[in-house]
Design a protein around this motif. Structure first.
Motif, PDB file in Angstrom:
ATOM      1  N   GLU A 232      39.078  15.607  -9.140  1.00 28.48           N
ATOM      2  CA  GLU A 232      37.881  15.406  -8.334  1.00 28.48           C
ATOM      3  C   GLU A 232      36.900  16.577  -8.475  1.00 28.48           C
ATOM      4  N   TYR A 233      37.454  17.759  -8.761  1.00 28.05           N
ATOM      5  CA  TYR A 233      36.589  18.928  -8.915  1.00 28.05           C
ATOM      6  C   TYR A 233      35.713  18.851 -10.166  1.00 28.05           C
ATOM      7  N   ASN A 234      36.051  17.921 -11.078  1.00 26.77           N
ATOM      8  CA  ASN A 234      35.208  17.743 -12.260  1.00 26.77           C
ATOM      9  C   ASN A 234      33.831  17.204 -11.881  1.00 26.77           C
ATOM     10  N   ARG A 235      33.735  16.592 -10.669  1.00 31.48           N
ATOM     11  CA  ARG A 235      32.439  16.069 -10.230  1.00 31.48           C
ATOM     12  C   ARG A 235      31.559  17.144  -9.576  1.00 31.48           C
ATOM     13  N   LEU A 236      32.146  18.294  -9.305  1.00 30.83           N
ATOM     14  CA  LEU A 236      31.419  19.355  -8.593  1.00 30.83           C
ATOM     15  C   LEU A 236      31.043  20.487  -9.552  1.00 30.83           C
ATOM     16  N   THR A 237      29.772  20.765  -9.600  1.00 29.93           N
ATOM     17  CA  THR A 237      29.264  21.817 -10.495  1.00 29.93           C
ATOM     18  C   THR A 237      28.317  22.728  -9.709  1.00 29.93           C
TER      19      THR A 237
ATOM     20  N   ARG B  89      36.046  26.185   1.538  1.00 31.75           N
ATOM     21  CA  ARG B  89      36.782  25.424   0.518  1.00 31.75           C
ATOM     22  C   ARG B  89      37.189  24.061   1.042  1.00 31.75           C
ATOM     23  N   LYS B  90      37.685  23.998   2.281  1.00 31.55           N
ATOM     24  CA  LYS B  90      38.110  22.724   2.870  1.00 31.55           C
ATOM     25  C   LYS B  90      36.925  21.771   3.024  1.00 31.55           C
ATOM     26  N   PHE B  91      35.746  22.313   3.329  1.00 30.52           N
ATOM     27  CA  PHE B  91      34.578  21.439   3.430  1.00 30.52           C
ATOM     28  C   PHE B  91      34.278  20.811   2.067  1.00 30.52           C
ATOM     29  N   LEU B  92      34.306  21.642   1.013  1.00 27.78           N
ATOM     30  CA  LEU B  92      34.025  21.106  -0.322  1.00 27.78           C
ATOM     31  C   LEU B  92      35.047  20.044  -0.720  1.00 27.78           C
ATOM     32  N   GLU B  93      36.321  20.329  -0.486  1.00 29.20           N
ATOM     33  CA  GLU B  93      37.392  19.468  -0.983  1.00 29.20           C
ATOM     34  C   GLU B  93      37.629  18.245  -0.082  1.00 29.20           C
ATOM     35  N   GLU B  94      37.600  18.429   1.244  1.00 33.51           N
ATOM     36  CA  GLU B  94      37.991  17.358   2.170  1.00 33.51           C
ATOM     37  C   GLU B  94      36.795  16.582   2.731  1.00 33.51           C
ATOM     38  N   VAL B  95      35.596  17.150   2.617  1.00 33.04           N
ATOM     39  CA  VAL B  95      34.433  16.448   3.154  1.00 33.04           C
ATOM     40  C   VAL B  95      33.458  16.059   2.043  1.00 33.04           C
ATOM     41  N   LEU B  96      32.934  17.078   1.325  1.00 38.00           N
ATOM     42  CA  LEU B  96      31.894  16.807   0.338  1.00 38.00           C
ATOM     43  C   LEU B  96      32.380  15.873  -0.767  1.00 38.00           C
ATOM     44  N   LEU B  97      33.514  16.190  -1.397  1.00 37.98           N
ATOM     45  CA  LEU B  97      34.003  15.367  -2.505  1.00 37.98           C
ATOM     46  C   LEU B  97      34.508  14.001  -2.032  1.00 37.98           C
ATOM     47  N   VAL B  98      34.778  13.868  -0.750  1.00 36.84           N
ATOM     48  CA  VAL B  98      35.217  12.574  -0.209  1.00 36.84           C
ATOM     49  C   VAL B  98      34.012  11.721   0.187  1.00 36.84           C
ATOM     50  N   LYS B  99      33.016  12.341   0.834  1.00 37.34           N
ATOM     51  CA  LYS B  99      31.864  11.608   1.353  1.00 37.34           C
ATOM     52  C   LYS B  99      30.833  11.280   0.275  1.00 37.34           C
ATOM     53  N   VAL B 100      30.767  12.083  -0.794  1.00 37.90           N
ATOM     54  CA  VAL B 100      29.768  11.873  -1.856  1.00 37.90           C
ATOM     55  C   VAL B 100      30.505  11.460  -3.133  1.00 37.90           C
ATOM     56  N   PRO B 101      30.451  10.201  -3.538  1.00 32.02           N
ATOM     57  CA  PRO B 101      31.220   9.732  -4.691  1.00 32.02           C
ATOM     58  C   PRO B 101      30.578  10.084  -6.037  1.00 32.02           C
ATOM     59  N   GLU B 102      29.284  10.408  -6.038  1.00 34.23           N
ATOM     60  CA  GLU B 102      28.614  10.699  -7.314  1.00 34.23           C
ATOM     61  C   GLU B 102      28.928  12.137  -7.780  1.00 34.23           C
ATOM     62  N   ASN B 103      28.471  12.435  -8.977  1.00 34.63           N
ATOM     63  CA  ASN B 103      28.549  13.823  -9.459  1.00 34.63           C
ATOM     64  C   ASN B 103      27.635  14.700  -8.604  1.00 34.63           C
ATOM     65  N   ILE B 104      28.078  15.932  -8.382  1.00 35.34           N
ATOM     66  CA  ILE B 104      27.381  16.833  -7.462  1.00 35.34           C
ATOM     67  C   ILE B 104      27.039  18.145  -8.177  1.00 35.34           C
ATOM     68  N   VAL B 105      25.807  18.585  -7.997  1.00 34.50           N
ATOM     69  CA  VAL B 105      25.407  19.913  -8.487  1.00 34.50           C
ATOM     70  C   VAL B 105      24.818  20.686  -7.308  1.00 34.50           C
ATOM     71  N   ILE B 106      25.383  21.868  -7.040  1.00 35.57           N
ATOM     72  CA  ILE B 106      24.876  22.734  -5.967  1.00 35.57           C
ATOM     73  C   ILE B 106      24.191  23.935  -6.621  1.00 35.57           C
ATOM     74  N   PHE B 107      22.888  24.044  -6.372  1.00 34.63           N
ATOM     75  CA  PHE B 107      22.119  25.181  -6.877  1.00 34.63           C
ATOM     76  C   PHE B 107      22.111  26.264  -5.792  1.00 34.63           C
ATOM     77  N   ILE B 108      22.546  27.453  -6.142  1.00 38.30           N
ATOM     78  CA  ILE B 108      22.518  28.577  -5.202  1.00 38.30           C
ATOM     79  C   ILE B 108      21.512  29.596  -5.747  1.00 38.30           C
ATOM     80  N   ASP B 109      20.354  29.656  -5.093  1.00 36.05           N
ATOM     81  CA  ASP B 109      19.234  30.485  -5.569  1.00 36.05           C
ATOM     82  C   ASP B 109      19.211  31.823  -4.837  1.00 36.05           C
ATOM     83  N   GLU B 110      18.573  32.806  -5.474  1.00 36.04           N
ATOM     84  CA  GLU B 110      18.425  34.162  -4.912  1.00 36.04           C
ATOM     85  C   GLU B 110      19.788  34.777  -4.590  1.00 36.04           C
ATOM     86  N   ILE B 111      20.739  34.641  -5.529  1.00 34.48           N
ATOM     87  CA  ILE B 111      22.092  35.141  -5.247  1.00 34.48           C
ATOM     88  C   ILE B 111      22.129  36.653  -5.084  1.00 34.48           C
TER      89      ILE B 111
END
Length: 853
Positions: free
Chosen positions: A169-174, A118-140
């Protein structure tokens, strides 16, 4: 651009054969709007290809995307700490984030694994990547086989959605989840909130209007590309893997000197020997998913069996039960208009009734008995397990997660066994009581003998004759009291014996008259009844049996007056014996006599007093329903059928008991099925053939007409066709509707031809069919199995066909022959080469296809 059909793995971004479906639009729109989406479907349904294409479109819009494949070896076979570390490392590489991962991971050692993610998503990913982000998790679905729980991981994804309220900021993460699972699978702990967010993307098969990219590959190779792709979709239902594979097969076929049709390619390269030809693996994957959990496989097979048998009626309503979800995830069935349907024709032909039966047989050791018990409506006690078979079944079931019907079957078997044990104990007790009674009677006779001996001595001394009489009377009285029974009056017993002997002599005389009148079967029947009477201890029952035999003989000799007299005497004795009968359940002979008499009485009164006849037949029918197993074993089949048919005839709609009629009709059909099974088990092909005709006429309600017409065949019950066919195939795999359908199609006969469409080639094809199944022979002497049919063209008579089948062991597809519904028993006309007969067979073949035989 890629100009070939790809059916192994994901299609590249630039694949020309990629088919844009409704799911492409829905997923792109959902992710663009910031919705959490999940694409949960069966394997090889195009999920990964959809992901690749959607990622390309999003990246073109400036959205940053990453894909995590949870089935990758580096992620799958690791401890939980390494698993979460690999997820984060994959995201760092995908988004090209400048971060010393080792230092960051060590700095957060005090946090739990899910907190670090969670801290990586909130403190690193959403800070370092300013654009909208989509993470595809395949073969769940791969997480389901991990050796540690992942509930926290999916709970975190759900939390990312919920955090949008507090942290914009979480609105940019899908997230987009893809795999072979249902939302309820993702969080296993039922005490926690289930994974219930996001938009489900429905992944349907290719539709004809979407298939233009596939059709392009046929240009220049086939004269009618549209027709080819349409026929392919009819076989595959648009299933992506099968559709791409079959398209590639047809391209390869176009390069052959004599290219085959789509159907021929499907059958030769996919359906026939499917397990060895299934490369890359697809059909075996479906089978393996259904059978992977032995405890659940029975549920899934039974559910699939229900879908197959009721597909035409659309009776299986789709719901969200675990079994239905699992069956859909196998890919074998799909939800359509709120009902479950088999995905496509290829699956329908491969995973057919025999496949189901074989798998169930492997799962449960009592499969055949269980199937017949269910088919009987759970009332055929003869199919229940007993003794060692029951013990073995209970041992097998001990660690199984059984279906409700399995539990019901085993419980009914146990109850039946207990009942039989109790009955055996009661019988043993009754025999013991009889032994004691005999001993008491012997004691009485001994005392009487001693009294008589003593009395004779006293008589010689006549002066004490009065004392002797008193002593004899006292001894008799004491003996009677001790035994608890009345002594039989010797004179009366002697009269009854003399009368019985006279009646039996009369019966034997009547039996001779019946033999003279060529009624040998009936003659033997009443002789047996007369002999059985000798075994009766109860005088009333003995006399009832004898006079019933006399009444039956007189009726068939045409002497109605004497028949009615004998029947009245029989009824009088039977009524006198009822107190004996009511003290215990019916014995075999009592049951036979009771039904026999009631049927006979009903027949006598049928014309003159229908109300009274209806009363007799209703009572006989009630007895048959009360003792179904005993009735089927000891009663003549014609008697059982006579009771049913006579009662149906008498139960008109305006009678007080009219509501009984459907029950009687259903019972008659069940009896006809039982007779067919009996004849087939005995390999009595002639009787089975005639019984099949009678059964089908009964099911189609055409017994009065005596034939099946075009409309009857076109609407004949699929479950009944399947059941009758299965009985024939089980008896001998040479025979059955499915065999005839296969030969019909292989001899190029068309399906469902209308009268106005019949042409000359149809007649010649029909003749080829008739030759194949042995109904026609050419102008040669045909000798098989040591039997000659003779010289000359012609349609083989039914009698010779049966002899050929019995003597040669050949005759594939010969039986059953009644299918053209010829009236009466003129079976030689069954194969009549007229157009009407051909149309009936053509319609039947079409019906068999529709019914999945």
């Amino acid at each position: 651009m890629v100009d070939q059909y790809i059916f192994s793995g994901s299609l590249p971004e630039n694949a020309s054969t990629y088919v844009i479906r409704e799911a492409d639009t829905d997923l792109y729109a959902g992710l663009t709007a910031g919705k959490f989406c999940y694409v949960l479907n069966s394997r090889q349904s195009g999920k990964s290809s959809l992901r690749v294409r959607t990622m390309q479109r999003l990246r073109n819009d400036g959205v940053q995307c990453a894909a995590i494949d949870l089935s990758a070896g580096g992620i799958q076979n690791v401890p939980p700490e390494q698993w979460y570390a690999d997820l984060i490392d994959t995201l760092i590489d995908s988004f090209e984030i400048d971060l010393d991962f080792g230092d960051w991971w060590e700095a957060n050692q005090l946090n739990s694994l899910v907190t670090r993610f969670r801290k990586f998503l909130e403190e690193v990913l959403l800070v370092k990547v300013p654009e909208n982000i989509v993470i595809f998790i395949d073969e769940i679905d791969s997480v389901l086989s991990l050796n540690f729980p992942t509930d926290d991981f999916f709970a975190l994804i759900r939390a990312c959605y919920n955090k949008r309220v507090d942290n914009p900021e979480y609105n940019r993460l899908t997230f987009c989840l893809l795999g072979v699972a249902s939302p309820s699978n993702l969080i296993g702990d039922k005490q926690r909130t289930p994974f219930n967010i996001g938009q489900a993307i429905s992944l349907k098969g290719f539709q004809l209007h979407e298939a233009e990219p596939l059709k392009k590959g046929f240009y220049g190779k086939f004269s009618n590309p549209q027709g080819i792709i349409q026929e392919i979709l009819q076989w595959t239902g648009g299933q992506p893997f099968l559709t791409q594979k079959l398209c590639q097969f047809m391209v390869e076929e176009s390069e052959q000197e004599n290219p085959r049709s789509v159907e021929q390619v499907v059958r030769s390269r996919i359906i026939e020997n499917w397990e060895s030809q299934d490369e890359p693996e697809h059909l075996r994957t479906i089978q393996a998913r259904i059978l992977r959990d032995e405890q659940r496989a029975g549920y899934l097979l039974e559910l699939y069996q229900q879908v197959r048998l009721s597909e035409e009626k659309s009776e299986v309503i789709a719901d969200d039960t675990l079994e239905q979800s699992e069956l859909q995830l196998s890919g074998l069935v799909v939800r359509q208009h709120g009902k479950l349907k088999i995905y496509n024709q290829i699956y329908r032909e491969i995973f057919e009734i025999n496949w189901i039966e074989n798998q169930l047989q492997n799962l449960r050791p009592y499969s055949e008995s269980f199937r017949f018990w269910v088919a009987s409506g759970f009332v055929d006690d003869s199919r229940l397990l007993r003794g060692k078979a029951l013990q073995e079944a209970e041992a097998w079931a001990r660690d199984k997660n059984l279906s409700y019907q399995d539990k019901q079957f085993l419980a009914a078997s146990k109850e039946k066994e207990i009942q039989q044990q109790i009955a055996a104990q009661e019988q043993e007790a009754a025999l013991e009581r009889e032994r004691k009674d005999r001993d008491a009677a012997e004691q009485i006779n001994k005392k009487l003998h001693q009294a008589n001996k003593k009395a004779q001595g006293l008589i010689r001394r006549s002066y004490i004759i009065v004392i002797v009489t008193l002593i004899g009377a006292s001894l008799i009285a004491v003996a009677a009291i001790n035994s608890g029974k009345e002594l039989i009056n010797t004179q009366k017993e002697l009269e009854d014996i003399i009368k019985s002997v006279a009646d039996k002599k009369q019966i034997l005389n009547l039996a001779d008259k019946l033999s003279s009148a060529d009624k040998n079967n009936l003659s033997d029947k009443i002789k047996i009844l007369a002999e059985e009477s000798d075994k009766m201890d109860d005088i009333g029952f003995k006399q009832a049996l004898l006079h019933t035999s006399i009444a039956l003989a007189y009726q068939h000799l045409g002497n109605k007056t004497e028949a009615e007299k004998a029947l009245k005497r029989s009824t009088k004795f039977w009524e006198a014996s009822k107190s004996y009968k009511e003290q215990k359940s019916l014995s075999n002979l009592e049951l036979e006599l009771n039904v026999f008499m009631l049927n006979f009485q009903g027949n006598l009164f049928k014309e003159e007093n229908k109300q009274k006849a209806r009363q007799f037949y209703t009572e006989a029918f009630t007895i048959l329903q009360t003792y179904p197993e005993l009735s089927s074993k000891i009663l003549d089949s014609q008697v059982i059928e006579s009771v049913h048919r006579s009662l149906i005839e008498l139960l008109s709609t305006n009678t007080p008991t009219a509501e009984l009629k459907p029950q009687v009709e259903q019972s008659l059909t069940k009896h006809l099925y039982a007779q067919l099974e009996y004849f087939l088990d005995a390999k009595n092909w002639e009787a089975a053939n005639r019984q099949t005709e009678r059964l089908m006429l009964n099911i189609a309600q055409r017994e009065k007409e005596g034939d099946l017409d075009l409309d009857n065949i076109n609407s004949f019950s699929c479950p009944d066709l399947q059941r009758i066919d299965q009985l024939w195939v089980n008896a001998d795999n040479r025979f059955g509707f499915r065999v005839q359908k296969e030969i019909w199609i292989s001899t190029k006969n068309r399906l469902g031809i209308k009268p106005q469409d019949w042409i000359g080639t149809d007649s010649s094809n029909y003749l080829q069919f008739a030759k194949k199944v042995g109904w026609w022979h050419d102008n040669v002497t045909l000798v098989e199995g040591g039997m000659s049919f003779g010289v000359g063209d012609g349609w083989v008579s039914f009698e010779k066909l049966i002899k050929f089948v019995v003597n040669s062991g050949g005759g594939r597809g010969s039986l059953p022959t009644f299918i053209l519904g010829v009236k009466g028993s003129a079976y030689v006309d069954t194969y009549s080469p007229n157009q009407y007969a051909m149309q009936l067979l053509s319609l039947l073949a079409l019906r068999l296809v529709k019914c999945n035989l």
